[in-house]
Write a protein that holds these residues in place. Structure first.
Motif, short mmCIF file in Angstrom:
data_model
loop_
_atom_site.label_atom_id
_atom_site.label_comp_id
_atom_site.label_asym_id
_atom_site.label_seq_id
_atom_site.Cartn_x
_atom_site.Cartn_y
_atom_site.Cartn_z
N ILE A 1 0.86 -1.19 0.00
CA ILE A 1 0.00 0.00 0.00
C ILE A 1 0.89 1.23 0.00
N SER A 2 1.13 1.74 -1.20
CA SER A 2 1.99 2.91 -1.34
C SER A 2 1.51 3.78 -2.49
N THR A 3 1.93 5.01 -2.48
CA THR A 3 1.53 5.98 -3.50
C THR A 3 1.82 5.43 -4.90
N GLY A 4 0.82 5.56 -5.77
CA GLY A 4 0.97 5.15 -7.15
C GLY A 4 0.58 3.71 -7.45
N ARG A 5 0.30 2.91 -6.43
CA ARG A 5 -0.05 1.50 -6.64
C ARG A 5 -1.51 1.37 -7.06
N ASP A 6 -1.78 0.34 -7.87
CA ASP A 6 -3.14 0.04 -8.34
C ASP A 6 -3.53 -1.39 -7.93
N ASN B 1 -15.39 -11.35 -2.14
CA ASN B 1 -15.53 -12.74 -2.60
C ASN B 1 -16.70 -13.44 -1.91
N SER B 2 -16.91 -14.70 -2.24
CA SER B 2 -18.05 -15.46 -1.71
C SER B 2 -17.96 -15.69 -0.21
N ASN B 3 -16.79 -15.49 0.38
CA ASN B 3 -16.63 -15.61 1.84
C ASN B 3 -16.80 -14.27 2.54
N ASN B 4 -17.36 -13.28 1.83
CA ASN B 4 -17.53 -11.92 2.35
C ASN B 4 -16.21 -11.31 2.79
N GLN B 5 -15.16 -11.61 2.05
CA GLN B 5 -13.86 -10.99 2.27
C GLN B 5 -13.62 -9.97 1.18
N LEU B 6 -13.08 -8.82 1.58
CA LEU B 6 -12.65 -7.82 0.61
C LEU B 6 -11.25 -8.25 0.15
N VAL B 7 -11.07 -8.41 -1.15
CA VAL B 7 -9.78 -8.85 -1.69
C VAL B 7 -9.21 -7.73 -2.54
N LEU B 8 -8.02 -7.28 -2.18
CA LEU B 8 -7.27 -6.29 -2.95
C LEU B 8 -6.14 -7.04 -3.64
N GLU B 9 -6.13 -7.04 -4.97
CA GLU B 9 -5.08 -7.74 -5.71
C GLU B 9 -4.27 -6.72 -6.49
N LEU B 10 -2.97 -6.66 -6.19
CA LEU B 10 -2.07 -5.73 -6.86
C LEU B 10 -2.06 -6.00 -8.36
#
Length: 172
Positions: free
Chosen positions: A135-140, A146-155
């Motif tokens: 998690i840094s400036t400029g990252r996408d 998902n189906s387990n009610n988890q928020l998934v952030l994939e670089l």
């Protein structure tokens, strides 16, 4: 001849069945699970940080303060478990700016971290280092619930197994 009790039960049963059928087809939404797809106005706890397929990724339950993130319309606040972070974010989909509900891509416009706590050690340092690197400036990131009610952030990278962060909702 049908007993009086049976004559009353049959119409009552039919009325109840009709009421149930009407309720089923009414188009009303069923209540969502506690981890519904709402991303805003919730505190999300990091449960795993996946950097490579063979590396340890689960946040140990024994750490003093688990990392958390909370997203706003254009902001992020959270903790790595060792320090606080704040940021500015932009959401998009198909190269067009969107709100968080309609987007699927998150861009970190700016991320700032406070000084690391003196008493931070062990697994907390491990989580802090990984989160600071991801998690840094400029990252996408692509984001989904998902189906387990988890928020998934994939670089977003060219790698087959991109680094990701999985979070669970702690509610509002």
């Amino acid at each position: 001849m049908m007993p009086r009790c049976a004559r009353l039960i049959t119409p009552l049963t039919a009325a109840c069945a009709a009421t149930l059928l009407v309720a089923c087809g009414s188009g009303e939404e069923e209540p969502q699970a506690p981890g519904d797809e709402q991303i805003l106005d919730k505190q999300w706890q990091v449960v795993s940080i996946n950097t490579t397929p063979d590396a340890a990724s689960t946040i140990p339950e024994s750490i003093p303060q688990a990392p958390t993130l909370s997203f706003g319309e254009s902001t992020l606040v959270g903790t790595t478990g060792c320090t606080q972070m704040v940021g500015k974010v932009t959401y998009s989909a198909n190269e067009e700016r969107q709100n968080i509900q309609d987007g699927n891509r998150l861009h970190f416009d700016e991320v700032d971290y406070d000084e690391t706590a003196q008493d931070c050690h062990g697994a907390s340092v491990w989580a802090d280092n990984l989160l600071r690197n991801l998690i840094s400036t400029g990252r996408d990131f692509h984001y989904t619930v998902n189906s387990n009610n988890q928020l998934v952030l994939e670089l977003i990278t060219d790698e087959v197994d991109s680094p990701s962060i999985k979070l669970v909702s702690l509610g509002n």
